[in-house]
Design a protein around this motif. Structure first.
Motif, short mmCIF file in Angstrom:
data_model
loop_
_atom_site.label_atom_id
_atom_site.label_comp_id
_atom_site.label_asym_id
_atom_site.label_seq_id
_atom_site.Cartn_x
_atom_site.Cartn_y
_atom_site.Cartn_z
N ASN A 36 -0.50 -5.45 -0.26
CA ASN A 36 -1.54 -5.23 -0.92
C ASN A 36 -1.54 -6.04 -1.74
O ASN A 36 -1.32 -5.41 -3.30
CB ASN A 36 -1.03 -4.08 -1.79
N ASN A 90 -6.18 -6.18 -4.22
CA ASN A 90 -5.30 -5.67 -5.26
C ASN A 90 -6.00 -6.42 -7.01
O ASN A 90 -5.37 -7.37 -7.45
CB ASN A 90 -4.15 -6.26 -5.26
N LYS A 114 0.72 -1.02 0.04
CA LYS A 114 -0.27 0.08 0.06
C LYS A 114 0.62 0.66 0.40
O LYS A 114 2.28 1.14 0.17
CB LYS A 114 -0.76 0.32 1.32
#
Length: 435
Positions: free
Chosen positions: A231, A235, A224
């Motif tokens: 992430n 995603n 992130k």
């Protein structure tokens, strides 16, 4: 007795003469030399890799700097990139300054792992260059807490290198590959393979560089915006990138390679029709002179997700100054060379083919040169324009570690595991590893 005394005195004189220091025999003075004014000058040391690219660029920069600073004493120490990473980690973690360089080149993917782990070890460079003069996407990796610690160097701006003769044989033109998305790329690849028998792309299964290229077209990364929090599970860009990757394999348009040599061979010998990668591959493409006039470069395909652009990055590095004696002079050297010198960047283009991220240099004549190998295309100017479109992301501290996790899960996905489960499991592994 007199003869013995004479021999004794003669021996003493000879020993004294042999022990006298001459300019040639005198030990070095802790890395200091005499300048033209007779004063001692500090020796600056620089760690960098690749003699034909980074080291060559340094030599050009040093030559220009010495024109105004003739007493500058700068030494380049060449190491492999992995060795630099290891030595720098070892030196900084030891808490001592012994053996560390004044300037070090660090790949952008790795920069935050050093800056965040050793925040006091690097000298701030905010005052020695104008950050607005550089491609915006390079600033996040080189900065920490709003302060600049690295001067951006080369761009890893990507392009899609294409064999125009193979395209024509399949009924396509270069214009058909302009500003397409990756799904369209796969469909074109199917047709080219059907008609010509040529694979469309070569990929090393252990290297997810192509996935990173795809993700950054959408301004997304494994982490992130804080550069720390994984992430992966949610995603959207990563999911689309993995699906495209698998679609390439399912379409049978991929020529696998296992190392750098095979990667180069697959396009130099005409086995594949396209090479989507960083601009640093240009000299390797041009190494096969018999293919002159058969290649063109178009913008990299984008992911079919909201906000994606036809521009991305793969690799690239920047210069850093360590907070040790000589830091001020090291910062001065970088500021007056890579931080502001338009002429230097023109020479980097013409002499070694290195494209920097210093925007004022893009208006120089070297950037507008036509390249006969690429059918007269002004490829440097095109790459410079695409550089400005790259969406910046925070590469954070764990790019390569997460790359390894995703690479394993990618194989599970290829073997039939559900994509959502693949992403969830990779997320769990990353969180467990970096908590």
């Amino acid at each position: 007795m007199k003869k013995l005394m004479v021999l004794f005195l003669t021996s003493i004189l000879l020993l004294a003469a042999c022990s006298t220091e001459t300019p040639e025999s005198k030990p070095s003075n802790d890395g200091k030399d005499k300048g033209s004014d007779g004063k001692e000058t500090e020796e600056l040391t620089i760690w960098a890799w690749d003699p034909n690219f980074n080291v060559a660029a340094l030599n050009i920069a040093i030559e220009g700097y010495k024109a105004d600073q003739p007493d500058a004493n700068i030494k380049i120490i060449e190491n492999a990139q992995d060795d630099i990473v290891q030595k720098l980690n070892t030196g900084l973690s030891s808490g001592t300054q012994k053996g560390l360089p004044n300037i070090v080149l660090i790949e952008d993917y790795r920069a935050q792992s050093f800056l965040q782990a050793y925040p006091d070890a690097f000298y701030e460079l905010s005052d020695v260059f104008n950050e607005a003069d550089f491609a915006e996407y390079k600033l996040a990796p080189t900065s920490l807490d709003g302060k600049n610690f690295g001067i951006p160097f080369d761009t890893g701006v990507t392009g899609l290198y294409v064999r125009t003769d193979y395209l024509a044989e399949a009924g396509y033109t270069v214009e058909d590959l302009q500003n397409i998305d990756w799904r369209e790329y796969v469909e074109i690849g199917k047709k080219v393979k059907e008609v010509t028998g040529k694979d469309f792309i070569t990929i090393d299964p252990s290297d997810l560089g192509i996935v990173r290229i795809m993700m950054q077209t959408a301004g997304s990364w494994y982490l992130k915006e804080d550069g720390v929090t994984p992430n992966i599970a949610d995603n959207v860009a990563l999911k689309e990138a993995l699906e495209v990757y698998k679609a390439m394999l399912d379409a049978n348009i991929v020529k696998p390679n296992s190392d750098w040599g095979e990667f180069l061979a697959n396009f130099n010998n005409g086995t594949v029709a396209t090479v989507p990668t960083g601009n640093w591959i240009t000299p390797s493409i041009k190494a096969e002179a018999s293919q002159s006039g058969l290649w063109a470069v178009v913008p990299i395909p984008k992911l079919n997700v909201s906000g994606a652009v036809n521009a991305s990055n793969l690799g690239g590095s920047s210069w850093y100054v360590l907070n040790i004696p000589g830091a001020e002079q090291a910062a001065d050297f970088l500021g007056k060379t890579f931080g502001s010198n338009v002429e230097l960047y023109q020479k980097l283009i013409t002499e070694i083919g290195a494209i920097g991220t210093y925007k004022p240099a893009s208006e120089g004549t070297a950037y507008a040169l036509e390249d006969k190998f690429f059918g007269g295309q002004t490829v440097i100017a095109d790459f410079a324009a695409w550089t400005e479109d790259i969406i910046g992301v925070n590469y954070g501290m764990h790019t390569y570690a997460i790359d390894d996790i995703v690479a394993v899960e990618m194989q599970n996905y290829i073997n039939g595991k559900d994509i959502n489960e693949v992403l969830k499991d990779a997320q769990k592994q990353a969180e467990a590893q970096f908590k």
